[in-house]
Design an enzyme around this catalytic site. Structure first.
Site, PDB file in Angstrom:
ATOM      1  N   HIS A  62       0.814  -1.215   0.000  1.00  0.00           N
ATOM      2  CA  HIS A  62       0.000   0.000   0.000  1.00  0.00           C
ATOM      3  C   HIS A  62       0.852   1.273   0.000  1.00  0.00           C
ATOM      4  CE1 HIS A  62      -3.092  -2.607   2.382  1.00  0.00           C
ATOM      5  NE2 HIS A  62      -3.102  -2.899   1.092  1.00  0.00           N
ATOM      6  N   LYS A  72       6.671   6.177   6.929  1.00  0.00           N
ATOM      7  CA  LYS A  72       6.231   5.346   8.052  1.00  0.00           C
ATOM      8  C   LYS A  72       7.433   4.820   8.813  1.00  0.00           C
ATOM      9  CE  LYS A  72       2.393   3.949   5.151  1.00  0.00           C
ATOM     10  NZ  LYS A  72       1.939   2.960   4.166  1.00  0.00           N
ATOM     11  N   TYR A 132       2.781   1.525  13.752  1.00  0.00           N
ATOM     12  CA  TYR A 132       3.596   2.413  12.936  1.00  0.00           C
ATOM     13  C   TYR A 132       3.148   3.865  13.019  1.00  0.00           C
ATOM     14  CZ  TYR A 132      -0.053   1.165   9.460  1.00  0.00           C
ATOM     15  OH  TYR A 132      -1.234   0.911   8.811  1.00  0.00           O
ATOM     16  N   ASP A 170      -7.068  -6.003  -1.407  1.00  0.00           N
ATOM     17  CA  ASP A 170      -5.672  -6.258  -1.786  1.00  0.00           C
ATOM     18  C   ASP A 170      -5.560  -7.287  -2.901  1.00  0.00           C
ATOM     19  OD1 ASP A 170      -4.091  -5.752   1.496  1.00  0.00           O
ATOM     20  OD2 ASP A 170      -4.973  -4.374   0.024  1.00  0.00           O
TER      21      ASP A 170
HETATM   22  C1  LIG Z   1      -4.808   2.719   6.878  1.00  0.00           C
HETATM   23  C2  LIG Z   1      -6.036   3.218   7.592  1.00  0.00           C
HETATM   24  C3  LIG Z   1      -7.225   2.504   7.568  1.00  0.00           C
HETATM   25  N1  LIG Z   1      -8.316   2.987   8.226  1.00  0.00           N
HETATM   26  C4  LIG Z   1      -9.549   2.187   8.203  1.00  0.00           C
HETATM   27  C5  LIG Z   1     -10.083   1.892   6.816  1.00  0.00           C
HETATM   28  C6  LIG Z   1     -10.695   0.522   6.959  1.00  0.00           C
HETATM   29  O1  LIG Z   1     -12.052   0.649   7.407  1.00  0.00           O
HETATM   30  C7  LIG Z   1      -9.898  -0.147   8.066  1.00  0.00           C
HETATM   31  C8  LIG Z   1      -8.871  -1.131   7.543  1.00  0.00           C
HETATM   32  O2  LIG Z   1      -8.126  -0.460   6.550  1.00  0.00           O
HETATM   33  P1  LIG Z   1      -7.151  -1.301   5.612  1.00  0.00           P
HETATM   34  O3  LIG Z   1      -7.817  -2.586   5.208  1.00  0.00           O
HETATM   35  O4  LIG Z   1      -6.678  -0.378   4.517  1.00  0.00           O
HETATM   36  O5  LIG Z   1      -5.952  -1.633   6.599  1.00  0.00           O
HETATM   37  P2  LIG Z   1      -4.545  -2.299   6.194  1.00  0.00           P
HETATM   38  O6  LIG Z   1      -4.760  -3.331   5.144  1.00  0.00           O
HETATM   39  O7  LIG Z   1      -3.883  -2.665   7.447  1.00  0.00           O
HETATM   40  O8  LIG Z   1      -3.792  -1.080   5.518  1.00  0.00           O
HETATM   41  C9  LIG Z   1      -2.500  -0.682   5.924  1.00  0.00           C
HETATM   42  O9  LIG Z   1      -1.631  -1.672   5.473  1.00  0.00           O
HETATM   43  C10 LIG Z   1      -0.289  -1.346   5.183  1.00  0.00           C
HETATM   44  C11 LIG Z   1       0.591  -2.236   6.011  1.00  0.00           C
HETATM   45  C12 LIG Z   1       0.109   0.052   5.267  1.00  0.00           C
HETATM   46  O10 LIG Z   1       1.298   0.371   5.284  1.00  0.00           O
HETATM   47  C13 LIG Z   1      -0.901   1.115   5.258  1.00  0.00           C
HETATM   48  O11 LIG Z   1      -0.662   2.005   6.336  1.00  0.00           O
HETATM   49  C14 LIG Z   1      -2.294   0.678   5.319  1.00  0.00           C
HETATM   50  O12 LIG Z   1      -2.760   0.683   3.981  1.00  0.00           O
HETATM   51  O13 LIG Z   1      -9.220   0.916   8.756  1.00  0.00           O
HETATM   52  C15 LIG Z   1      -8.301   4.176   8.932  1.00  0.00           C
HETATM   53  O14 LIG Z   1      -9.301   4.588   9.517  1.00  0.00           O
HETATM   54  N2  LIG Z   1      -7.142   4.907   8.944  1.00  0.00           N
HETATM   55  C16 LIG Z   1      -5.998   4.471   8.311  1.00  0.00           C
HETATM   56  O15 LIG Z   1      -4.952   5.162   8.378  1.00  0.00           O
END
Ligand SMILES: Cc1cn([C@H]2C[C@H](O)[C@@H](COP(=O)(O)OP(=O)(O)O[C@H]3O[C@H](C)C(=O)[C@H](O)[C@H]3O)O2)c(=O)[nH]c1=O
Length: 186
Positions: A62, A72, A132, A170
């Site tokens: 991401h 980060k 992070y 993803d």
């Molecule tokens: C990233 C983020 C997500 N969210 C909410 C949005 C979704 O409802 C939920 C899960 O989000 P997401 O599926 O995008 O989470 P990850 O798959 O862990 O995403 C992260 O994964 C990789 C490791 C990364 O480096 C990024 O920081 C980030 O994209 O959290 C938020 O409210 N704030 C945020 O900053």
């Protein structure tokens, strides 16, 4: 705190200085002045994130686009992950190259991922809590990504294919070639 450069300029590993004693241990997980003295960067982190995942979960690759890009500082509070940063900086001599670093609660290491990189991790332990710091706020419309198994990047996630668990989002990410083409046409 010690800094170890990686093959990707600006992306480095931090080795924390730990103070063990009969009670356990203490270490400064972030000190803006020491970070600046050792890296030359004064990073105004504005958001902390934390996620928890089971073995085989792979979150990534991401990034946030344009002015929403985030650097980060990542570490593991519990368990062990393979953490990966991919250089997507336009014109970079290491464009498309990656570093992969095992981070764990016992290694007391962190990875600094600069703006312009894609980031992701795969959980290698039974479960992992990932923490992070980000230097820019979450901006959902600016989110982008690259598929985890892009052959041109060729990441060894250290997991069997049938162990890997990705979000539906993803699973639909483009390859680096597809992403680059979309940016060229934008
Ligand atoms: C990233 C983020 C997500 N969210 C909410 C949005 C979704 O409802 C939920 C899960 O989000 P997401 O599926 O995008 O989470 P990850 O798959 O862990 O995403 C992260 O994964 C990789 C490791 C990364 O480096 C990024 O920081 C980030 O994209 O959290 C938020 O409210 N704030 C945020 O900053």
């Amino acid at each position: 705190m010690k800094v170890e450069q990686t093959a990707l300029e600006g992306c480095f590993i931090i080795h924390d200085t730990v103070f063990p004693d009969s009670r356990g241990y203490f270490f400064e997980s972030f000190n803006q002045q020491k970070f600046a003295d050792l890296t030359g960067h004064t990073i105004p982190f504005v958001q902390d994130n934390q996620s928890h995942s089971s073995r085989g979960v792979l979150r990534g690759l991401h990034f946030q686009k344009g002015d929403a890009a985030q650097s980060k500082l990542v570490r593991v509070l519990k368990g062990k992950v393979l953490d990966v940063a991919v250089d997507l900086r336009p014109g970079s001599a290491t464009f498309g190259k990656h570093v992969a670093v095992e981070l764990s609660e016992d290694s007391h290491t962190q990875l600094f991922v600069p703006r312009g990189f894609a980031h992701g991790f795969a959980v290698l332990s039974a479960e992992a809590t990932f923490f992070y710091k980000c230097d820019n706020f979450y901006n959902k419309p600016a989110e982008g990504g690259i598929i985890y198994n892009d052959a041109s990047i060729n990441i060894n996630w250290q997991l069997a294919q049938d162990e890997i668990l990705l979000s539906d989002k993803d699973l639909l990410l483009p390859t680096l070639k597809e992403y680059s083409a979309s940016m060229a046409n934008a």
